[in-house]
Design a protein around this motif. Structure first.
Motif, PDB file in Angstrom:
ATOM      1  N   ARG A   1       0.843  -1.209   0.000  1.00  0.00           N
ATOM      2  CA  ARG A   1       0.000   0.000   0.000  1.00  0.00           C
ATOM      3  C   ARG A   1       0.873   1.252   0.000  1.00  0.00           C
ATOM      4  O   ARG A   1       0.569   2.226  -0.695  1.00  0.00           O
ATOM      5  CB  ARG A   1      -0.955   0.002   1.197  1.00  0.00           C
ATOM      6  CG  ARG A   1      -2.099  -0.993   1.040  1.00  0.00           C
ATOM      7  CD  ARG A   1      -3.182  -0.801   2.085  1.00  0.00           C
ATOM      8  NE  ARG A   1      -2.750  -1.085   3.446  1.00  0.00           N
ATOM      9  CZ  ARG A   1      -2.715  -2.303   3.996  1.00  0.00           C
ATOM     10  NH1 ARG A   1      -3.100  -3.347   3.289  1.00  0.00           N
ATOM     11  NH2 ARG A   1      -2.324  -2.470   5.241  1.00  0.00           N
ATOM     12  N   SER A   2       1.961   1.219   0.734  1.00  0.00           N
ATOM     13  CA  SER A   2       2.892   2.354   0.763  1.00  0.00           C
ATOM     14  C   SER A   2       3.513   2.580  -0.611  1.00  0.00           C
ATOM     15  O   SER A   2       3.668   3.720  -1.052  1.00  0.00           O
ATOM     16  CB  SER A   2       4.006   2.122   1.785  1.00  0.00           C
ATOM     17  OG  SER A   2       3.480   2.002   3.075  1.00  0.00           O
ATOM     18  N   ILE A   3       3.863   1.500  -1.278  1.00  0.00           N
ATOM     19  CA  ILE A   3       4.442   1.604  -2.623  1.00  0.00           C
ATOM     20  C   ILE A   3       3.425   2.211  -3.580  1.00  0.00           C
ATOM     21  O   ILE A   3       3.759   3.100  -4.373  1.00  0.00           O
ATOM     22  CB  ILE A   3       4.906   0.215  -3.134  1.00  0.00           C
ATOM     23  CG1 ILE A   3       6.118  -0.255  -2.342  1.00  0.00           C
ATOM     24  CG2 ILE A   3       5.224   0.261  -4.629  1.00  0.00           C
ATOM     25  CD1 ILE A   3       6.495  -1.702  -2.611  1.00  0.00           C
ATOM     26  N   LYS A   4       2.187   1.755  -3.496  1.00  0.00           N
ATOM     27  CA  LYS A   4       1.145   2.284  -4.388  1.00  0.00           C
ATOM     28  C   LYS A   4       0.939   3.782  -4.154  1.00  0.00           C
ATOM     29  O   LYS A   4       0.760   4.542  -5.105  1.00  0.00           O
ATOM     30  CB  LYS A   4      -0.149   1.504  -4.214  1.00  0.00           C
ATOM     31  CG  LYS A   4      -0.054   0.117  -4.817  1.00  0.00           C
ATOM     32  CD  LYS A   4      -1.313  -0.680  -4.611  1.00  0.00           C
ATOM     33  CE  LYS A   4      -1.093  -2.092  -5.179  1.00  0.00           C
ATOM     34  NZ  LYS A   4      -2.174  -2.992  -4.878  1.00  0.00           N
ATOM     35  N   LYS A   5       0.974   4.205  -2.899  1.00  0.00           N
ATOM     36  CA  LYS A   5       0.851   5.641  -2.600  1.00  0.00           C
ATOM     37  C   LYS A   5       2.013   6.412  -3.215  1.00  0.00           C
ATOM     38  O   LYS A   5       1.829   7.481  -3.784  1.00  0.00           O
ATOM     39  CB  LYS A   5       0.817   5.871  -1.090  1.00  0.00           C
ATOM     40  CG  LYS A   5      -0.465   5.499  -0.429  1.00  0.00           C
ATOM     41  CD  LYS A   5      -0.383   5.743   1.072  1.00  0.00           C
ATOM     42  CE  LYS A   5      -1.579   5.154   1.788  1.00  0.00           C
ATOM     43  NZ  LYS A   5      -1.446   5.255   3.245  1.00  0.00           N
ATOM     44  N   GLU A   6       3.207   5.867  -3.078  1.00  0.00           N
ATOM     45  CA  GLU A   6       4.398   6.508  -3.629  1.00  0.00           C
ATOM     46  C   GLU A   6       4.314   6.593  -5.158  1.00  0.00           C
ATOM     47  O   GLU A   6       4.714   7.591  -5.751  1.00  0.00           O
ATOM     48  CB  GLU A   6       5.648   5.736  -3.198  1.00  0.00           C
ATOM     49  CG  GLU A   6       6.940   6.453  -3.417  1.00  0.00           C
ATOM     50  CD  GLU A   6       7.134   7.656  -2.529  1.00  0.00           C
ATOM     51  OE1 GLU A   6       7.718   8.642  -2.998  1.00  0.00           O
ATOM     52  OE2 GLU A   6       6.721   7.630  -1.350  1.00  0.00           O
ATOM     53  N   LEU A   7       3.767   5.559  -5.790  1.00  0.00           N
ATOM     54  CA  LEU A   7       3.619   5.565  -7.246  1.00  0.00           C
ATOM     55  C   LEU A   7       2.603   6.615  -7.690  1.00  0.00           C
ATOM     56  O   LEU A   7       2.797   7.274  -8.720  1.00  0.00           O
ATOM     57  CB  LEU A   7       3.198   4.179  -7.747  1.00  0.00           C
ATOM     58  CG  LEU A   7       4.298   3.127  -7.775  1.00  0.00           C
ATOM     59  CD1 LEU A   7       3.716   1.743  -8.052  1.00  0.00           C
ATOM     60  CD2 LEU A   7       5.370   3.470  -8.805  1.00  0.00           C
ATOM     61  N   VAL A   8       1.539   6.791  -6.919  1.00  0.00           N
ATOM     62  CA  VAL A   8       0.537   7.808  -7.247  1.00  0.00           C
ATOM     63  C   VAL A   8       1.154   9.201  -7.137  1.00  0.00           C
ATOM     64  O   VAL A   8       0.947  10.052  -7.981  1.00  0.00           O
ATOM     65  CB  VAL A   8      -0.700   7.677  -6.321  1.00  0.00           C
ATOM     66  CG1 VAL A   8      -1.608   8.866  -6.434  1.00  0.00           C
ATOM     67  CG2 VAL A   8      -1.463   6.397  -6.646  1.00  0.00           C
TER      68      VAL A   8
END
Length: 149
Positions: A139-146
């Motif tokens: 989830r942290s990675i997805k936030k960073e990608l956004v």
């Protein structure tokens, strides 16, 4: 005994994969310039290291020659080769996508092991806790990608 061996093989697989991912994260952390990603990788490598120590103790409970079972280096080398491409990535977004794929593979391996019958309660708890940590990281990675887009 046959069931125990099957569980032990899968447990060793998770252990070796975890060990390789920890080392890859450490090496990748040295390459990355983004401080958020660097901190994330460092945190995840420490988490993997701690999990590996606990997992080694769980393997010892099988009352066999642990060193021989853990050191199945052929699998270790295969994992290392497959994850080594991560070290070649230069772009932070590509790096985060590759890490996501690795983490999804990890979750798949945990699920495979958790489907085994007769796992000890302590091992089940350990695997589920680590799986939750990995999903939180995803989830942290997805936030960073956004944010990066």
């Amino acid at each position: 005994m046959k069931k125990e061996n099957k569980i032990l093989v899968k447990l060793n697989d998770v252990f070796l994969m975890n060990e390789v991912i920890e080392k890859i994260y450490i090496k990748t952390c040295e390459k990355v310039s983004n401080t958020n990603i660097k901190a994330f990788l460092k945190e995840k490598s420490i988490e993997r290291y701690d999990f590996g120590k606990i997992l080694r103790n769980e393997i010892k409970k099988f009352d066999i020659d642990v060193e021989e079972s853990i050191m199945s280096r052929r699998r270790y080398q295969l994992y290392m080769r497959s994850f080594n491409n991560l070290l070649k990535l230069e772009d932070d977004i590509d790096l985060l996508n590759a890490i996501s794929k690795i983490e999804l593979l990890s979750i798949e391996k945990y699920n495979e092991l958790l489907r085994e019958i007769n796992l000890s309660l302590s091992l089940c708890r350990l695997l589920v806790k680590q799986q939750d940590n990995i999903q939180y990281g995803l989830r942290s990675i997805k936030k960073e990608l956004v944010v990066a887009d």
